[in-house]
Motif scaffolding. Sequence first.
Motif, PDB file in Angstrom:
ATOM      1  N   GLN A 139       2.085   1.680  -3.526  1.00 39.41           N
ATOM      2  CA  GLN A 139       1.002   2.182  -4.365  1.00 39.41           C
ATOM      3  C   GLN A 139       0.774   3.669  -4.119  1.00 39.41           C
ATOM      4  N   GLU A 140       0.782   4.077  -2.879  1.00 37.05           N
ATOM      5  CA  GLU A 140       0.587   5.486  -2.543  1.00 37.05           C
ATOM      6  C   GLU A 140       1.690   6.356  -3.152  1.00 37.05           C
ATOM      7  N   SER A 141       2.917   5.887  -3.074  1.00 39.02           N
ATOM      8  CA  SER A 141       4.040   6.632  -3.645  1.00 39.02           C
ATOM      9  C   SER A 141       3.906   6.765  -5.156  1.00 39.02           C
ATOM     10  N   GLU A 193       0.831  -1.207   0.000  1.00 39.15           N
ATOM     11  CA  GLU A 193       0.000   0.000   0.000  1.00 39.15           C
ATOM     12  C   GLU A 193       0.866   1.258   0.000  1.00 39.15           C
ATOM     13  N   LYS A 194       1.989   1.229   0.713  1.00 39.85           N
ATOM     14  CA  LYS A 194       2.904   2.366   0.708  1.00 39.85           C
ATOM     15  C   LYS A 194       3.497   2.592  -0.679  1.00 39.85           C
ATOM     16  N   GLU A 239       1.100   6.521  -6.959  1.00 40.20           N
ATOM     17  CA  GLU A 239      -0.039   7.374  -7.295  1.00 40.20           C
ATOM     18  C   GLU A 239       0.297   8.839  -7.055  1.00 40.20           C
ATOM     19  N   PHE A 240       1.078   9.114  -6.018  1.00 42.72           N
ATOM     20  CA  PHE A 240       1.485  10.497  -5.734  1.00 42.72           C
ATOM     21  C   PHE A 240       2.354  11.030  -6.869  1.00 42.72           C
TER      22      PHE A 240
END
Length: 102
Positions: free
Chosen positions: A8-10, A5-6, A12-13
């Motif tokens: 993916q967040e990076s 999830e981390k 997407e950011f």
Amino acid sequence: MNYSEKVQESIEFADLRNKVQSLLDYLGMETSELESGREFAMKSNEPIVYQMINNNIKQNYIVSSTLQAIRTDIENMHDDIRADIKQEKNALSHADQSEDNA
């Protein structure tokens, strides 16, 4: 939040898909303008200008093709990360259930 999830967040950011798409859109507009210029050069009997514009169109095609391949790679990477997150969540869920049963 698990590791996937981390990641993916990076990703997407970073918004790589939209950045690549912006470049593709720009090249599309640029190519349209070049094609108009090429037609004008041909009608004006300016073969050197025509050839220069034609070369630019070819270069834009190569860059666009490369960017489209990168965009596809990014989309595949997103799909892989989503699958990893789902798999990780399932593994964590099964681990929690095993602990509850013990």
